[in-house]
Design a protein around this motif. Structure first.
Motif, PDB file in Angstrom:
ATOM      1  N   ARG A  30      79.293  62.245 -41.498  1.00 49.12           N
ATOM      2  CA  ARG A  30      79.257  62.736 -40.109  1.00 49.12           C
ATOM      3  C   ARG A  30      77.906  63.482 -39.856  1.00 49.12           C
ATOM      4  NH1 ARG A  30      83.834  64.084 -36.369  1.00 49.12           N
ATOM      5  NH2 ARG A  30      83.250  65.831 -35.002  1.00 49.12           N
ATOM      6  N   HIS A  32      74.915  65.706 -38.228  1.00 48.46           N
ATOM      7  CA  HIS A  32      74.423  66.579 -37.151  1.00 48.46           C
ATOM      8  C   HIS A  32      73.933  65.624 -35.846  1.00 48.46           C
ATOM      9  CE1 HIS A  32      72.335  69.824 -35.103  1.00 48.46           C
ATOM     10  NE2 HIS A  32      73.245  70.645 -35.614  1.00 48.46           N
ATOM     11  N   LEU A  67      84.731  67.288 -50.065  1.00 45.26           N
ATOM     12  CA  LEU A  67      83.883  67.763 -48.930  1.00 45.26           C
ATOM     13  C   LEU A  67      82.319  67.946 -49.376  1.00 45.26           C
ATOM     14  CD1 LEU A  67      83.438  68.455 -45.966  1.00 45.26           C
ATOM     15  CD2 LEU A  67      84.085  70.905 -46.779  1.00 45.26           C
ATOM     16  N   SER A  69      79.267  69.451 -47.401  1.00 46.03           N
ATOM     17  CA  SER A  69      78.710  69.967 -46.072  1.00 46.03           C
ATOM     18  C   SER A  69      77.527  71.107 -46.603  1.00 46.03           C
ATOM     19  CB  SER A  69      79.932  70.975 -45.540  1.00 46.03           C
ATOM     20  OG  SER A  69      79.486  71.287 -44.274  1.00 46.03           O
ATOM     21  N   ASP A  70      76.772  71.486 -45.547  1.00 44.64           N
ATOM     22  CA  ASP A  70      75.754  72.301 -45.690  1.00 44.64           C
ATOM     23  C   ASP A  70      76.430  73.933 -45.707  1.00 44.64           C
ATOM     24  OD1 ASP A  70      76.062  72.346 -42.891  1.00 44.64           O
ATOM     25  OD2 ASP A  70      73.959  71.400 -42.588  1.00 44.64           O
ATOM     26  N   SER A  72      78.524  75.014 -42.849  1.00 42.90           N
ATOM     27  CA  SER A  72      79.592  75.055 -42.286  1.00 42.90           C
ATOM     28  C   SER A  72      80.845  75.831 -42.482  1.00 42.90           C
ATOM     29  CB  SER A  72      80.008  73.521 -41.984  1.00 42.90           C
ATOM     30  OG  SER A  72      81.219  73.191 -41.087  1.00 42.90           O
ATOM     31  N   LEU A  74      83.560  74.736 -42.328  1.00 39.44           N
ATOM     32  CA  LEU A  74      84.439  73.670 -42.477  1.00 39.44           C
ATOM     33  C   LEU A  74      84.895  74.022 -44.133  1.00 39.44           C
ATOM     34  CD1 LEU A  74      83.201  70.150 -41.549  1.00 39.44           C
ATOM     35  CD2 LEU A  74      85.064  71.345 -40.925  1.00 39.44           C
ATOM     36  N   CYS A  87      78.301  72.548 -51.699  1.00 39.60           N
ATOM     37  CA  CYS A  87      77.482  72.875 -50.466  1.00 39.60           C
ATOM     38  C   CYS A  87      76.133  72.267 -51.008  1.00 39.60           C
ATOM     39  CB  CYS A  87      77.356  74.506 -50.516  1.00 39.60           C
ATOM     40  SG  CYS A  87      76.191  75.105 -49.118  1.00 39.60           S
TER      41      CYS A  87
END
Length: 181
Positions: A30, A32, A67, A69-70, A72, A74, A87
């Motif tokens: 997903r 950005h 997961l 993500s950076d 987020s 989330l 991360c």
């Protein structure tokens, strides 16, 4: 200019992910919106699925085993399910200076903060899944106080407002009745 840099140099090489993870993993990607314009149209990889336009992030979190993500929030939502998370902070120093953090990510995020893509892939492939789940559980207990029983709490709250009144007598209301549409 940062937006242009993202477009010219997306911070992720999905071909490398395909190569390193093979068909053992399905990557739900997903992007950005800055990155999606450049990276997503070129996805022609067997194990990378573009879910950028999928409307429900919650559905995606439920079906995901891990997961990545950076920065987020989330992480907090995903921690409820006690599944591993990492991360990927490819621009950690710059982001720290420009935006900053509410918590010390390097100390708090289960799975750690990883700045190099190859290291992230190595960690995913070699993780002890059960151990990672346990660290996420501790993170969740520290940062997420309410989860898992929202429907019960809402029902109890609504019943407390009604105060035990028999609503079936008011305005033709009948519990369990299907309304005419």
């Amino acid at each position: 200019d940062n937006q242009l840099d993202y477009l010219a140099n997306p911070p992720i090489d999905l071909r490398l992910w395909q190569q390193e993870l093979g068909n053992e993993y399905a990557v739900l990607f997903r992007a950005h919106y800055y990155i999606s314009k450049v990276l997503v149209p070129h996805l022609d990889l067997d194990s990378v699925i573009d879910v950028t336009d999928y409307s429900s992030i919650n559905d995606l979190l439920i079906v995901s085993d891990v997961l990545v993500s950076d920065y987020s929030s989330l992480f907090f939502d995903f921690s409820i399910m006690e599944k591993p998370m990492f991360c990927f902070a490819y621009d950690l120093d710059e982001y720290k200076k420009r935006v900053g953090f509410y918590i010390d990510l390097e100390k708090e995020i289960p799975g750690g903060v990883i700045t190099e893509e190859r290291e992230l892939l190595r960690r995913i492939k070699n993780m002890d899944y059960e151990r990672e789940c346990e660290t996420v559980s501790s993170f969740r207990d520290k940062y997420v106080q309410e989860y898992g029983d929202a429907a019960r709490k809402i029902s109890e709250f609504m019943l407390s407002i009604v105060g035990g009144k028999d609503l079936s007598d008011e305005d033709g209301f009948e519990w369990g009745a299907t309304p005419d549409l």
